[in-house]
Design a protein around this motif. Structure first.
Motif, PDB file in Angstrom:
ATOM      1  N   MET A   1       0.845  -1.189   0.000  1.00  0.00           N
ATOM      2  CA  MET A   1       0.000   0.000   0.000  1.00  0.00           C
ATOM      3  C   MET A   1       0.884   1.244   0.000  1.00  0.00           C
ATOM      4  N   LYS A   2       0.448   2.264  -0.698  1.00  0.00           N
ATOM      5  CA  LYS A   2       1.174   3.528  -0.711  1.00  0.00           C
ATOM      6  C   LYS A   2       0.899   4.283   0.581  1.00  0.00           C
ATOM      7  N   ASP A   3       1.900   4.943   1.074  1.00  0.00           N
ATOM      8  CA  ASP A   3       1.747   5.741   2.287  1.00  0.00           C
ATOM      9  C   ASP A   3       1.069   7.070   1.975  1.00  0.00           C
ATOM     10  N   GLY A   4       0.200   7.513   2.899  1.00  0.00           N
ATOM     11  CA  GLY A   4      -0.384   8.848   2.816  1.00  0.00           C
ATOM     12  C   GLY A   4      -1.591   9.000   1.931  1.00  0.00           C
ATOM     13  N   ILE A   5      -2.106   7.939   1.302  1.00  0.00           N
ATOM     14  CA  ILE A   5      -3.270   8.112   0.426  1.00  0.00           C
ATOM     15  C   ILE A   5      -4.523   7.452   0.973  1.00  0.00           C
ATOM     16  N   HIS A   6      -4.407   6.676   2.033  1.00  0.00           N
ATOM     17  CA  HIS A   6      -5.551   5.953   2.571  1.00  0.00           C
ATOM     18  C   HIS A   6      -6.139   6.694   3.768  1.00  0.00           C
ATOM     19  N   PRO A   7      -7.473   6.649   3.935  1.00  0.00           N
ATOM     20  CA  PRO A   7      -8.092   7.326   5.089  1.00  0.00           C
ATOM     21  C   PRO A   7      -7.727   6.624   6.394  1.00  0.00           C
ATOM     22  N   ASN A   8      -7.912   7.323   7.495  1.00  0.00           N
ATOM     23  CA  ASN A   8      -7.623   6.795   8.825  1.00  0.00           C
ATOM     24  C   ASN A   8      -8.758   5.852   9.231  1.00  0.00           C
ATOM     25  N   TYR A   9      -8.584   4.570   9.012  1.00  0.00           N
ATOM     26  CA  TYR A   9      -9.604   3.550   9.296  1.00  0.00           C
ATOM     27  C   TYR A   9      -9.318   2.972  10.674  1.00  0.00           C
ATOM     28  N   ARG A  10     -10.214   3.244  11.626  1.00  0.00           N
ATOM     29  CA  ARG A  10      -9.981   2.839  13.009  1.00  0.00           C
ATOM     30  C   ARG A  10     -11.298   2.544  13.698  1.00  0.00           C
ATOM     31  N   GLU A  11     -11.237   2.047  14.932  1.00  0.00           N
ATOM     32  CA  GLU A  11     -12.450   1.808  15.705  1.00  0.00           C
ATOM     33  C   GLU A  11     -13.008   3.148  16.175  1.00  0.00           C
ATOM     34  N   VAL A  12     -14.336   3.289  16.077  1.00  0.00           N
ATOM     35  CA  VAL A  12     -15.019   4.527  16.476  1.00  0.00           C
ATOM     36  C   VAL A  12     -16.220   4.144  17.335  1.00  0.00           C
ATOM     37  N   LEU A  13     -16.469   4.923  18.374  1.00  0.00           N
ATOM     38  CA  LEU A  13     -17.630   4.738  19.244  1.00  0.00           C
ATOM     39  C   LEU A  13     -18.772   5.586  18.697  1.00  0.00           C
ATOM     40  N   PHE A  14     -19.875   4.951  18.341  1.00  0.00           N
ATOM     41  CA  PHE A  14     -21.071   5.650  17.880  1.00  0.00           C
ATOM     42  C   PHE A  14     -22.082   5.655  19.013  1.00  0.00           C
ATOM     43  N   VAL A  15     -22.710   6.822  19.256  1.00  0.00           N
ATOM     44  CA  VAL A  15     -23.693   6.963  20.330  1.00  0.00           C
ATOM     45  C   VAL A  15     -24.982   7.524  19.740  1.00  0.00           C
ATOM     46  N   ASP A  16     -26.095   6.836  19.982  1.00  0.00           N
ATOM     47  CA  ASP A  16     -27.419   7.301  19.573  1.00  0.00           C
ATOM     48  C   ASP A  16     -27.903   8.294  20.619  1.00  0.00           C
ATOM     49  N   LEU A  17     -28.090   9.554  20.226  1.00  0.00           N
ATOM     50  CA  LEU A  17     -28.474  10.602  21.178  1.00  0.00           C
ATOM     51  C   LEU A  17     -29.907  10.458  21.673  1.00  0.00           C
ATOM     52  N   SER A  18     -30.769   9.757  20.938  1.00  0.00           N
ATOM     53  CA  SER A  18     -32.164   9.644  21.353  1.00  0.00           C
ATOM     54  C   SER A  18     -32.364   8.662  22.504  1.00  0.00           C
ATOM     55  N   ASN A  19     -31.489   7.654  22.618  1.00  0.00           N
ATOM     56  CA  ASN A  19     -31.684   6.685  23.696  1.00  0.00           C
ATOM     57  C   ASN A  19     -30.386   6.260  24.387  1.00  0.00           C
ATOM     58  N   GLY A  20     -29.246   6.803  23.977  1.00  0.00           N
ATOM     59  CA  GLY A  20     -27.989   6.504  24.637  1.00  0.00           C
ATOM     60  C   GLY A  20     -27.343   5.194  24.220  1.00  0.00           C
ATOM     61  N   PHE A  21     -27.870   4.517  23.216  1.00  0.00           N
ATOM     62  CA  PHE A  21     -27.312   3.253  22.744  1.00  0.00           C
ATOM     63  C   PHE A  21     -25.915   3.495  22.170  1.00  0.00           C
ATOM     64  N   LYS A  22     -24.952   2.666  22.557  1.00  0.00           N
ATOM     65  CA  LYS A  22     -23.578   2.793  22.093  1.00  0.00           C
ATOM     66  C   LYS A  22     -23.165   1.527  21.360  1.00  0.00           C
ATOM     67  N   PHE A  23     -22.363   1.710  20.305  1.00  0.00           N
ATOM     68  CA  PHE A  23     -21.748   0.572  19.637  1.00  0.00           C
ATOM     69  C   PHE A  23     -20.424   1.010  19.023  1.00  0.00           C
ATOM     70  N   VAL A  24     -19.535   0.041  18.884  1.00  0.00           N
ATOM     71  CA  VAL A  24     -18.202   0.290  18.335  1.00  0.00           C
ATOM     72  C   VAL A  24     -18.085  -0.449  17.014  1.00  0.00           C
ATOM     73  N   THR A  25     -17.604   0.267  16.016  1.00  0.00           N
ATOM     74  CA  THR A  25     -17.333  -0.348  14.725  1.00  0.00           C
ATOM     75  C   THR A  25     -16.159   0.397  14.101  1.00  0.00           C
ATOM     76  N   ARG A  26     -15.629  -0.152  13.046  1.00  0.00           N
ATOM     77  CA  ARG A  26     -14.513   0.498  12.370  1.00  0.00           C
ATOM     78  C   ARG A  26     -15.068   1.479  11.344  1.00  0.00           C
ATOM     79  N   SER A  27     -14.433   2.657  11.245  1.00  0.00           N
ATOM     80  CA  SER A  27     -14.934   3.700  10.367  1.00  0.00           C
ATOM     81  C   SER A  27     -13.817   4.673  10.015  1.00  0.00           C
ATOM     82  N   CYS A  28     -14.049   5.448   8.954  1.00  0.00           N
ATOM     83  CA  CYS A  28     -13.135   6.511   8.529  1.00  0.00           C
ATOM     84  C   CYS A  28     -13.679   7.884   8.901  1.00  0.00           C
ATOM     85  N   VAL A  29     -14.798   7.947   9.596  1.00  0.00           N
ATOM     86  CA  VAL A  29     -15.460   9.210   9.904  1.00  0.00           C
ATOM     87  C   VAL A  29     -14.533  10.112  10.723  1.00  0.00           C
ATOM     88  N   ASN A  30     -14.555  11.411  10.388  1.00  0.00           N
ATOM     89  CA  ASN A  30     -13.764  12.381  11.143  1.00  0.00           C
ATOM     90  C   ASN A  30     -14.494  12.759  12.421  1.00  0.00           C
TER      91      ASN A  30
END
Length: 96
Positions: A1-30
């Motif tokens: 793989m080339k360096d510097g061209i791929h997004p930062n793909y890592r584990e992210v904590l997602f939280v649902d604000l309507s009920n507080g439900f949390k889950f962890v998945t891998r994502s590139c979201v900033n």
């Protein structure tokens, strides 16, 4: 793989604000915030308005058009069914 061209793909904590439900998945979201998981890990935090735990389609609380208490029939009685006038004109011409 080339360096510097791929997004930062890592584990992210997602939280649902309507009920507080949390889950962890891998994502590139900033993200700008960090959040703690139930097991104590510190992960990037992304806040959601709706998730599968709170969306009416997935929770079974979404209303079907058939469950609208006769509103559709009331509309058709008031304004007629689409294409009904063309059928009436054809029937009148055939009767003549």
């Amino acid at each position: 793989m080339k360096d510097g061209i791929h997004p930062n793909y890592r584990e992210v904590l997602f939280v649902d604000l309507s009920n507080g439900f949390k889950f962890v998945t891998r994502s590139c979201v900033n993200t700008k915030e960090m959040g703690k998981t139930d097991d104590g890990r510190e992960l990037p935090l992304f806040k959601l308005d709706t998730s599968s735990e709170s969306h009416p389609f997935y929770t079974g609380t979404q209303k079907s058009i058939n469950d609208m208490g006769g509103r559709v029939d009331k509309f058709f009685r008031k304004f007629g069914k689409p294409g009904a006038k063309a059928e009436e004109v054809k029937a009148e011409e055939a009767a003549k």
